[in-house]
Design an enzyme around this catalytic site. Structure first.
Site, PDB file in Angstrom:
ATOM      1  CB  VAL A  72      10.556   7.153   8.472  1.00 40.16           C
ATOM      2  CG1 VAL A  72      11.390   8.277   9.058  1.00 40.16           C
ATOM      3  CG2 VAL A  72      10.773   6.093   7.186  1.00 40.16           C
TER       4      VAL A  72
ATOM      5  CG  ASP B  91      14.268  -1.848   5.866  1.00 34.92           C
ATOM      6  OD1 ASP B  91      15.135  -2.353   6.145  1.00 34.92           O
ATOM      7  OD2 ASP B  91      12.761  -1.486   6.440  1.00 34.92           O
TER       8      ASP B  91
ATOM      9  NE  ARG C 271      -0.925   2.145   4.969  1.00 40.81           N
ATOM     10  CZ  ARG C 271      -0.134   1.090   4.484  1.00 40.81           C
ATOM     11  NH1 ARG C 271       0.777   1.787   4.305  1.00 40.81           N
ATOM     12  NH2 ARG C 271      -0.109  -0.401   4.968  1.00 40.81           N
TER      13      ARG C 271
ATOM     14  CE  LYS D  32      -3.386  -1.615   3.233  1.00 46.84           C
ATOM     15  NZ  LYS D  32      -3.890  -1.859   4.494  1.00 46.84           N
ATOM     16  N   GLY D  33       1.670   1.066   0.638  1.00 44.08           N
ATOM     17  CA  GLY D  33       2.909   2.495   0.926  1.00 44.08           C
ATOM     18  C   GLY D  33       3.058   3.377  -0.026  1.00 44.08           C
TER      19      GLY D  33
ATOM     20  CE  LYS E 137      14.166   3.139   7.769  1.00 41.66           C
ATOM     21  NZ  LYS E 137      13.413   1.574   8.525  1.00 41.66           N
TER      22      LYS E 137
HETATM   23  C1  PRP Z   1       7.295  -1.956   2.505  1.00 44.32           C
HETATM   24  C2  PRP Z   1       7.630  -0.893   1.342  1.00 44.32           C
HETATM   25  C3  PRP Z   1       8.264  -1.576   0.547  1.00 44.32           C
HETATM   26  C4  PRP Z   1       8.618  -2.627   1.537  1.00 44.32           C
HETATM   27  C5  PRP Z   1      10.484  -2.370   1.373  1.00 44.32           C
HETATM   28  O1  PRP Z   1       6.227  -2.375   2.677  1.00 44.32           O
HETATM   29  O2  PRP Z   1       6.446  -0.110   1.563  1.00 44.32           O
HETATM   30  O3  PRP Z   1       7.387  -2.295  -0.080  1.00 44.32           O
HETATM   31  O4  PRP Z   1       8.662  -2.816   2.730  1.00 44.32           O
HETATM   32  O5  PRP Z   1      11.188  -3.316   2.393  1.00 44.32           O
HETATM   33  P1  PRP Z   1      12.538  -4.053   1.576  1.00 44.32           P
HETATM   34  O6  PRP Z   1      12.973  -3.322   1.344  1.00 44.32           O
HETATM   35  O7  PRP Z   1      12.688  -5.199   3.635  1.00 44.32           O
HETATM   36  O8  PRP Z   1      11.966  -5.228   1.782  1.00 44.32           O
HETATM   37  P2  PRP Z   1       5.422  -3.407   3.712  1.00 44.32           P
HETATM   38  O9  PRP Z   1       5.478  -4.481   3.599  1.00 44.32           O
HETATM   39  O10 PRP Z   1       5.737  -2.464   4.669  1.00 44.32           O
HETATM   40  O11 PRP Z   1       3.618  -3.344   3.473  1.00 44.32           O
HETATM   41  P3  PRP Z   1       2.836  -1.832   3.254  1.00 44.32           P
HETATM   42  O12 PRP Z   1       3.643  -0.871   1.587  1.00 44.32           O
HETATM   43  O13 PRP Z   1       1.431  -2.307   2.194  1.00 44.32           O
HETATM   44  O14 PRP Z   1       2.811  -0.867   4.000  1.00 44.32           O
END
Ligand code: PRP
Length: 185
Positions: free
Chosen positions: A159, A109, A171, A49-50, A137
């Protein structure tokens, strides 16, 4: 509404305010628009979703024609069973074969999610494949991934805001804030 009223108690401090984000989004959109000038069939694929807020702002600043699509992935990299495993929950609806694809992510990440997505998409033979990411990051990286358009490098802090969540909260904050340590414990 004053800024103070919009900053919940859970936020330690604002890392990137609305103006800073907007200025960077404008720069990214200008670069992307220049790079894809004349390219037909550009598809932006936002990762739910992010990325929904970033994609909405970025796409509206582009001066080149484009389609918008979304994909949903789930990552287990935060804790649990199979660290690093990524699962496809909802695929894109537009066929990307032969099209110019720009993946739009809110944050990289460990790199697991973007790595999985780029490998999956590459197998579908797009005309080109690049990634536009708002936040990175670098300290957390496990997998090397290429980010073609990057907004900001940030420290290894939790964050939220501008699409990013903690337990699906925060969000829709208009800025990116650092969560207080005690909140995620
Ligand atoms: C977050 C972000 C990326 C992922 C990055 O999604 O939107 O898709 O984590 O992390 P990584 O580099 O360690 O793979 P999240 O799983 O939190 O889902 P969301 O977007 O629905 O909040």
């Amino acid at each position: 509404m004053t800024d103070e009223m919009r900053i919940p108690d859970s936020i330690e401090r604002v890392l990137l305010d609305e103006e800073t984000i907007a200025a960077r989004v404008r720069e990214l959109a200008a670069r992307i628009s220049a790079d894809y000038a004349g390219a037909e069939d550009l598809v932006l694929v936002g990762v739910l979703k992010g990325a929904f807020v970033f994609l909405a702002d970025l796409a509206r600043r582009l001066t080149v024609p484009h389609h918008v699509d979304f994909i949903a992935l789930s990552s287990y990299s935060r804790g649990a069973i199979s660290a690093g495993a990524v699962r496809l929950i909802m695929d894109s609806r537009i066929s990307i074969t032969g099209r110019h694809v720009l993946v739009v992510e809110d944050i990289v990440d460990t790199g697991d999610t973007l790595d999985y997505l780029l490998r999956t998409f590459r197998a579908r033979q797009p005309a080109s494949l690049r990634a536009c990411v708002l936040l990175s990051k670098p300290e957390r990286r496990k997998v090397k991934v290429e980010i073609d358009y990057l907004g900001f490098e940030i420290p290894d802090k939790w964050v939220v805001g501008y699409g990013l969540d903690y337990a699906d909260r925060f969000r829709t904050l208009p800025y990116i804030g650092m969560l207080k340590r005690e909140v995620y414990g």
